[in-house]
Design a protein around this motif. Structure first.
Motif, PDB file in Angstrom:
ATOM      1  N   ILE A 189      18.776  24.156  -0.894  1.00  0.00           N
ATOM      2  CA  ILE A 189      19.504  24.188  -2.171  1.00  0.00           C
ATOM      3  C   ILE A 189      18.795  23.325  -3.204  1.00  0.00           C
ATOM      4  CG2 ILE A 189      21.644  23.489  -3.316  1.00  0.00           C
ATOM      5  CD1 ILE A 189      23.115  24.378  -0.770  1.00  0.00           C
ATOM      6  N   LEU A 190      18.345  22.139  -2.775  1.00  0.00           N
ATOM      7  CA  LEU A 190      17.654  21.249  -3.702  1.00  0.00           C
ATOM      8  C   LEU A 190      16.298  21.789  -4.122  1.00  0.00           C
ATOM      9  CD1 LEU A 190      18.606  17.714  -2.411  1.00  0.00           C
ATOM     10  CD2 LEU A 190      19.419  18.908  -4.437  1.00  0.00           C
ATOM     11  N   ARG A 191      15.659  22.622  -3.286  1.00  0.00           N
ATOM     12  CA  ARG A 191      14.421  23.280  -3.715  1.00  0.00           C
ATOM     13  C   ARG A 191      14.692  24.204  -4.893  1.00  0.00           C
ATOM     14  NH1 ARG A 191      12.994  24.426   1.655  1.00  0.00           N
ATOM     15  NH2 ARG A 191      11.730  22.728   2.360  1.00  0.00           N
ATOM     16  N   VAL A 192      15.775  24.962  -4.801  1.00  0.00           N
ATOM     17  CA  VAL A 192      16.134  25.867  -5.896  1.00  0.00           C
ATOM     18  C   VAL A 192      16.477  25.063  -7.147  1.00  0.00           C
ATOM     19  CG1 VAL A 192      17.815  27.580  -6.663  1.00  0.00           C
ATOM     20  CG2 VAL A 192      16.886  27.706  -4.349  1.00  0.00           C
ATOM     21  N   ILE A 193      17.296  24.031  -6.969  1.00  0.00           N
ATOM     22  CA  ILE A 193      17.660  23.184  -8.109  1.00  0.00           C
ATOM     23  C   ILE A 193      16.414  22.511  -8.676  1.00  0.00           C
ATOM     24  CG2 ILE A 193      18.920  21.103  -8.781  1.00  0.00           C
ATOM     25  CD1 ILE A 193      21.110  21.954  -6.795  1.00  0.00           C
ATOM     26  N   GLY A 194      15.503  22.059  -7.801  1.00  0.00           N
ATOM     27  CA  GLY A 194      14.255  21.443  -8.253  1.00  0.00           C
ATOM     28  C   GLY A 194      13.395  22.401  -9.053  1.00  0.00           C
ATOM     29  N   SER A 195      13.383  23.676  -8.654  1.00  0.00           N
ATOM     30  CA  SER A 195      12.636  24.679  -9.423  1.00  0.00           C
ATOM     31  C   SER A 195      13.238  24.850 -10.816  1.00  0.00           C
ATOM     32  CB  SER A 195      12.646  26.024  -8.694  1.00  0.00           C
ATOM     33  OG  SER A 195      11.978  25.916  -7.474  1.00  0.00           O
TER      34      SER A 195
ATOM     35  N   PHE B  21      14.416  12.698 -18.286  1.00  0.00           N
ATOM     36  CA  PHE B  21      15.576  12.573 -17.419  1.00  0.00           C
ATOM     37  C   PHE B  21      15.857  13.821 -16.592  1.00  0.00           C
ATOM     38  CE2 PHE B  21      16.518   9.200 -20.567  1.00  0.00           C
ATOM     39  CZ  PHE B  21      16.410   8.147 -19.677  1.00  0.00           C
ATOM     40  N   ILE B  22      15.392  14.972 -17.025  1.00  0.00           N
ATOM     41  CA  ILE B  22      15.606  16.163 -16.198  1.00  0.00           C
ATOM     42  C   ILE B  22      14.585  16.198 -15.062  1.00  0.00           C
ATOM     43  CG2 ILE B  22      14.160  17.909 -17.341  1.00  0.00           C
ATOM     44  CD1 ILE B  22      17.769  18.400 -16.173  1.00  0.00           C
ATOM     45  N   ALA B  23      13.440  15.526 -15.230  1.00  0.00           N
ATOM     46  CA  ALA B  23      12.403  15.546 -14.198  1.00  0.00           C
ATOM     47  C   ALA B  23      12.589  14.460 -13.138  1.00  0.00           C
ATOM     48  CB  ALA B  23      11.030  15.392 -14.853  1.00  0.00           C
ATOM     49  N   VAL B  24      13.533  13.553 -13.325  1.00  0.00           N
ATOM     50  CA  VAL B  24      13.728  12.458 -12.371  1.00  0.00           C
ATOM     51  C   VAL B  24      14.028  12.989 -10.972  1.00  0.00           C
ATOM     52  CG1 VAL B  24      15.263  10.547 -11.767  1.00  0.00           C
ATOM     53  CG2 VAL B  24      14.422  10.761 -14.081  1.00  0.00           C
ATOM     54  N   GLY B  25      14.921  13.950 -10.853  1.00  0.00           N
ATOM     55  CA  GLY B  25      15.277  14.488  -9.546  1.00  0.00           C
ATOM     56  C   GLY B  25      14.105  15.144  -8.845  1.00  0.00           C
ATOM     57  N   VAL B  26      13.292  15.856  -9.604  1.00  0.00           N
ATOM     58  CA  VAL B  26      12.109  16.509  -9.021  1.00  0.00           C
ATOM     59  C   VAL B  26      11.147  15.457  -8.480  1.00  0.00           C
ATOM     60  CG1 VAL B  26      10.119  17.973  -9.525  1.00  0.00           C
ATOM     61  CG2 VAL B  26      12.325  18.505 -10.538  1.00  0.00           C
ATOM     62  N   LEU B  27      10.934  14.399  -9.229  1.00  0.00           N
ATOM     63  CA  LEU B  27      10.017  13.347  -8.788  1.00  0.00           C
ATOM     64  C   LEU B  27      10.538  12.629  -7.548  1.00  0.00           C
ATOM     65  CD1 LEU B  27       8.987  11.881 -12.249  1.00  0.00           C
ATOM     66  CD2 LEU B  27       7.739  13.499 -10.815  1.00  0.00           C
ATOM     67  N   VAL B  28      11.849  12.407  -7.484  1.00  0.00           N
ATOM     68  CA  VAL B  28      12.427  11.772  -6.296  1.00  0.00           C
ATOM     69  C   VAL B  28      12.244  12.671  -5.077  1.00  0.00           C
ATOM     70  CG1 VAL B  28      14.604  11.063  -5.220  1.00  0.00           C
ATOM     71  CG2 VAL B  28      14.067  10.323  -7.541  1.00  0.00           C
ATOM     72  N   SER B  29      12.504  13.969  -5.240  1.00  0.00           N
ATOM     73  CA  SER B  29      12.404  14.874  -4.095  1.00  0.00           C
ATOM     74  C   SER B  29      10.962  15.046  -3.619  1.00  0.00           C
ATOM     75  CB  SER B  29      13.003  16.239  -4.431  1.00  0.00           C
ATOM     76  OG  SER B  29      12.182  16.934  -5.335  1.00  0.00           O
ATOM     77  N   ARG B  30      10.005  14.851  -4.493  1.00  0.00           N
ATOM     78  CA  ARG B  30       8.592  14.982  -4.119  1.00  0.00           C
ATOM     79  C   ARG B  30       7.963  13.653  -3.735  1.00  0.00           C
ATOM     80  NH1 ARG B  30       6.392  19.324  -8.587  1.00  0.00           N
ATOM     81  NH2 ARG B  30       7.801  20.985  -7.949  1.00  0.00           N
ATOM     82  N   ASN B  31       8.784  12.621  -3.581  1.00  0.00           N
ATOM     83  CA  ASN B  31       8.318  11.285  -3.212  1.00  0.00           C
ATOM     84  C   ASN B  31       7.336  10.747  -4.240  1.00  0.00           C
ATOM     85  OD1 ASN B  31       8.455   9.059  -1.556  1.00  0.00           O
ATOM     86  ND2 ASN B  31       6.700   9.679  -0.328  1.00  0.00           N
ATOM     87  N   GLU B  32       7.585  11.011  -5.501  1.00  0.00           N
ATOM     88  CA  GLU B  32       6.716  10.541  -6.571  1.00  0.00           C
ATOM     89  C   GLU B  32       7.424   9.533  -7.459  1.00  0.00           C
ATOM     90  OE1 GLU B  32       5.328  14.078  -8.468  1.00  0.00           O
ATOM     91  OE2 GLU B  32       4.154  14.674  -6.745  1.00  0.00           O
ATOM     92  N   HIS B  33       8.535   8.970  -6.965  1.00  0.00           N
ATOM     93  CA  HIS B  33       9.194   7.909  -7.704  1.00  0.00           C
ATOM     94  C   HIS B  33       8.581   6.576  -7.292  1.00  0.00           C
ATOM     95  CE1 HIS B  33      11.651   6.536  -4.268  1.00  0.00           C
ATOM     96  NE2 HIS B  33      11.604   7.800  -3.913  1.00  0.00           N
ATOM     97  N   PRO B  34       8.743   5.541  -8.118  1.00  0.00           N
ATOM     98  CA  PRO B  34       8.123   4.251  -7.771  1.00  0.00           C
ATOM     99  C   PRO B  34       8.679   3.703  -6.460  1.00  0.00           C
ATOM    100  CG  PRO B  34       8.890   4.250 -10.039  1.00  0.00           C
ATOM    101  CD  PRO B  34       9.399   5.509  -9.416  1.00  0.00           C
TER     102      PRO B  34
ATOM    103  N   PHE C 222       9.252  17.605  -0.239  1.00  0.00           N
ATOM    104  CA  PHE C 222      10.015  18.819  -0.009  1.00  0.00           C
ATOM    105  C   PHE C 222      10.555  19.364  -1.305  1.00  0.00           C
ATOM    106  CE2 PHE C 222      14.370  17.197  -0.166  1.00  0.00           C
ATOM    107  CZ  PHE C 222      14.252  15.889   0.230  1.00  0.00           C
ATOM    108  N   GLY C 223       9.689  19.343  -2.311  1.00  0.00           N
ATOM    109  CA  GLY C 223      10.027  19.946  -3.590  1.00  0.00           C
ATOM    110  C   GLY C 223       9.841  21.442  -3.523  1.00  0.00           C
ATOM    111  N   ALA C 224       9.575  22.044  -4.649  1.00  0.00           N
ATOM    112  CA  ALA C 224       9.493  23.499  -4.735  1.00  0.00           C
ATOM    113  C   ALA C 224       8.218  24.057  -4.115  1.00  0.00           C
ATOM    114  CB  ALA C 224       9.573  23.921  -6.196  1.00  0.00           C
ATOM    115  N   GLU C 225       7.201  23.207  -3.838  1.00  0.00           N
ATOM    116  CA  GLU C 225       5.910  23.778  -3.474  1.00  0.00           C
ATOM    117  C   GLU C 225       5.680  23.979  -1.991  1.00  0.00           C
ATOM    118  OE1 GLU C 225       5.565  19.534  -2.862  1.00  0.00           O
ATOM    119  OE2 GLU C 225       6.193  20.605  -4.628  1.00  0.00           O
ATOM    120  N   GLY C 226       6.407  23.302  -1.111  1.00  0.00           N
ATOM    121  CA  GLY C 226       6.036  23.365   0.293  1.00  0.00           C
ATOM    122  C   GLY C 226       7.079  23.997   1.174  1.00  0.00           C
ATOM    123  N   PRO C 227       6.637  24.697   2.242  1.00  0.00           N
ATOM    124  CA  PRO C 227       7.594  25.254   3.185  1.00  0.00           C
ATOM    125  C   PRO C 227       8.201  24.149   4.041  1.00  0.00           C
ATOM    126  CG  PRO C 227       5.367  25.661   3.944  1.00  0.00           C
ATOM    127  CD  PRO C 227       5.254  25.020   2.586  1.00  0.00           C
ATOM    128  N   GLU C 228       9.312  24.466   4.676  1.00  0.00           N
ATOM    129  CA  GLU C 228       9.962  23.490   5.537  1.00  0.00           C
ATOM    130  C   GLU C 228       9.136  23.279   6.786  1.00  0.00           C
ATOM    131  OE1 GLU C 228      14.528  24.627   4.701  1.00  0.00           O
ATOM    132  OE2 GLU C 228      14.002  23.916   6.664  1.00  0.00           O
TER     133      GLU C 228
END
Length: 187
Positions: free
Chosen positions: A11-17, A64-77, A168-174
């Motif tokens: 679900i978060l992959r879809v939301i991340g997209s 602020f809309i990209a914060v969630g994507v960065l967190v899910s891709r482990n790209e937050h500080p 586990f953002g939009a780019e990679g398979p599980e």
């Protein structure tokens, strides 16, 4: 439990997209508006204050809309030195704690921004007269989604579905193998 985490990640992959798409739209808006500002600088007849304000808000919305994507891709500080010292269980504890801190901060910001979104006082922006409730809606949603992304990520690391360095953002398979596509080791 792992099935629930995998479902939440889908679900978060879809939301991340969707978040990434909105971020791209805001980035394109910034580009167009700044180019328009440069053009309008040489046309003294037209007013350009609205373009500057909209470009500024687009930058805020993009952030602020990209914060969630960065967190899910482990790209937050995060604290890389602790990660380097503590391998294994220690790393998992640090990653869970770091993501829970992100959840707490995102919720605190969402509460503060939510006060502006749900405020009954009719306040508007300076130039374009955009209602503040509408202008603050994107950061409000961004903070909520960042909290959800971080909470799912913390849970995934805690139960062992994720090591912590995977994206586990939009780019990679599980279920990527360590060092496979979508992991920090392959980047």
């Amino acid at each position: 439990m792992k099935r629930t985490v995998r479902f939440a990640r889908r679900i978060l992959r879809v939301i991340g997209s969707i978040e990434a798409w909105f971020a791209a739209v805001f980035l394109a808006a910034i580009l167009v508006l700044v180019l328009l500002l440069v053009f309008l600088r040489y046309v003294p007849i037209m007013q350009s204050a609205w373009a500057a304000e909209l470009a500024r808000y687009s930058l805020v919305w993009l952030t602020f809309i990209a914060v969630g994507v960065l967190v899910s891709r482990n790209e937050h500080p995060q604290i890389e030195s602790i990660d380097a010292i503590l391998r294994g269980v220690g790393t998992r504890i640090v990653l869970v704690f770091a993501n829970l801190v992100v959840v707490a901060v995102a919720i605190a910001f969402a509460v503060d921004v939510g006060a502006l979104v749900f405020d009954d006082i009719p306040t508007t922006t300076a130039v374009m007269r955009i209602p503040i409730q509408l202008a603050m809606l994107v950061p409000f949603v961004g903070f909520i989604l960042a909290a959800v992304h971080a909470l799912v990520r913390a849970f995934a690391v805690a139960v062992g579905v994720e090591r912590g360095d995977e994206h586990f953002g939009a780019e990679g398979p599980e279920g990527d193998e360590p060092g496979g596509p979508g992991t920090v080791a392959s980047a």
